[in-house]
Design an enzyme around this catalytic site. Structure first.
Site, PDB file in Angstrom:
ATOM      1  N   THR A   1     -10.423   2.714   4.129  1.00 52.46           N
ATOM      2  CA  THR A   1      -9.650   3.752   4.813  1.00 52.46           C
ATOM      3  C   THR A   1     -10.591   4.643   5.614  1.00 52.46           C
ATOM      4  OG1 THR A   1      -9.808   5.478   3.121  1.00 52.46           O
ATOM      5  CG2 THR A   1      -8.103   3.804   2.810  1.00 52.46           C
TER       6      THR A   1
ATOM      7  N   ASP B   1     -11.620  10.429  -4.136  1.00 46.40           N
ATOM      8  CA  ASP B   1     -12.823  11.271  -4.144  1.00 46.40           C
ATOM      9  C   ASP B   1     -12.620  12.496  -5.016  1.00 46.40           C
ATOM     10  OD1 ASP B   1     -10.920  12.237  -2.147  1.00 46.40           O
ATOM     11  OD2 ASP B   1     -12.444  13.749  -1.718  1.00 46.40           O
TER      12      ASP B   1
ATOM     13  N   ASP C   1      -2.799  12.131  -2.664  1.00 48.00           N
ATOM     14  CA  ASP C   1      -2.860  13.583  -2.815  1.00 48.00           C
ATOM     15  C   ASP C   1      -3.004  13.914  -4.302  1.00 48.00           C
ATOM     16  OD1 ASP C   1      -2.420  16.357  -2.885  1.00 48.00           O
ATOM     17  OD2 ASP C   1      -1.062  16.263  -1.169  1.00 48.00           O
TER      18      ASP C   1
ATOM     19  N   GLU D   1       0.855  -1.182   0.000  1.00 44.41           N
ATOM     20  CA  GLU D   1       0.000   0.000   0.000  1.00 44.41           C
ATOM     21  C   GLU D   1       0.895   1.236   0.000  1.00 44.41           C
ATOM     22  OE1 GLU D   1      -3.812   2.161   2.176  1.00 44.41           O
ATOM     23  OE2 GLU D   1      -2.962   0.348   3.081  1.00 44.41           O
TER      24      GLU D   1
ATOM     25  N   GLU E   1       4.721   5.338   3.589  1.00 41.22           N
ATOM     26  CA  GLU E   1       4.074   6.581   4.022  1.00 41.22           C
ATOM     27  C   GLU E   1       5.143   7.639   4.244  1.00 41.22           C
ATOM     28  OE1 GLU E   1       1.971   9.497   4.630  1.00 41.22           O
ATOM     29  OE2 GLU E   1       0.770   7.671   4.401  1.00 41.22           O
TER      30      GLU E   1
END
Length: 234
Positions: free
Chosen positions: A182, A149, A113, A38, A63
């Site tokens: 998430t 989104d 992002d 991920e 991350e």
């Protein structure tokens, strides 16, 4: 000076300078299980759940935000998770210089992002010149999972992936069967916000590993000049 890449293994945290690159993943998380990756795991909800649900598999999370990296490491240690490797660093750097190619059976990218300002588009995880770097983590038959989104960016990613010669991709019309993956997704579903979800299969055959077809957008941007010695040189 940029923060050093941190690598958290089941045996503790180390720095990239201590391991060298590319990482020898099997030495960091032993076993024969398939790898899932991920990129940009945020608070790590999905990655932590998956690693506990499937102890026979191995998981790697990337991350850049130190707070989220530390949060997942602490939670994984508290639960005694032994099949999870966590990296703190910038994803594109890790993909290009640190991680091996063609090792993952599944690649998850959720709510990255979108970098909406035009001057920041070059930082996006998916664009014509980086998509092969990202998909290069997948072995032949590996699966890609994506959600956002930010619909404008999502449509660009969909068009980009659909145009890749080595990827079969489709839109999901329904949410994931097990529910939100998430915290962002859970929040946006409650709010009724539209979410674009994609899933794909990397078609590359075993004999093509290392020489798979590139996305035409990225390939078009590459220039190569053959060298020919002048006639008077030996």
């Amino acid at each position: 000076m940029p923060n050093p890449v941190l690598v958290d293994t089941p045996r503790g945290e180390i720095r990239l300078a201590e391991t060298g690159a590319p990482l020898v993943l099997d030495s960091l998380v032993p076993g024969g299980g398939e790898w899932e990756v991920e990129l940009g795991f945020g608070k790590g909800k999905y990655l932590l759940r998956r690693s506990q649900e499937s102890p026979e598999r191995r998981f790697l999370g990337v991350e850049m935000v130190t707070e989220y990296y530390r949060m997942l490491v602490a939670r994984a240690r508290k639960r005694g998770v032994e099949n999870l490797l966590v990296l703190r660093g910038e994803a594109l750097y890790l993909l290009s210089a640190v991680l091996p190619a063609g090792f993952a059976s599944d690649l998850h990218v959720y709510f990255p992002d979108p970098w909406p300002k035009a001057r920041h588009h070059k930082r996006r995880l998916f664009d014509g010149e980086t998509v092969d770097l990202v998909l290069g983590l997948l072995k032949p038959g590996g699966r890609l999972w994506f959600a956002t989104d930010f619909l404008d960016y999502g449509e660009l990613v969909a068009d980009l992936l659909i145009g890749h010669p080595e990827l079969e991709v489709e839109r999901r019309r329904e949410p994931w069967p097990e529910g939100p993956r998430t915290n962002y997704e859970a929040k946006y579903q409650r709010e009724g916000r539209p979410i674009l979800r994609l899933q794909g299969v990397f078609r590359g055959a075993e004999e093509k590993v290392g020489s798979a077809s590139l996305h035409p957008v990225g390939a078009e941007a590459v220039l190569a000049a053959p060298w020919k010695a002048p006639a008077d040189e030996p």
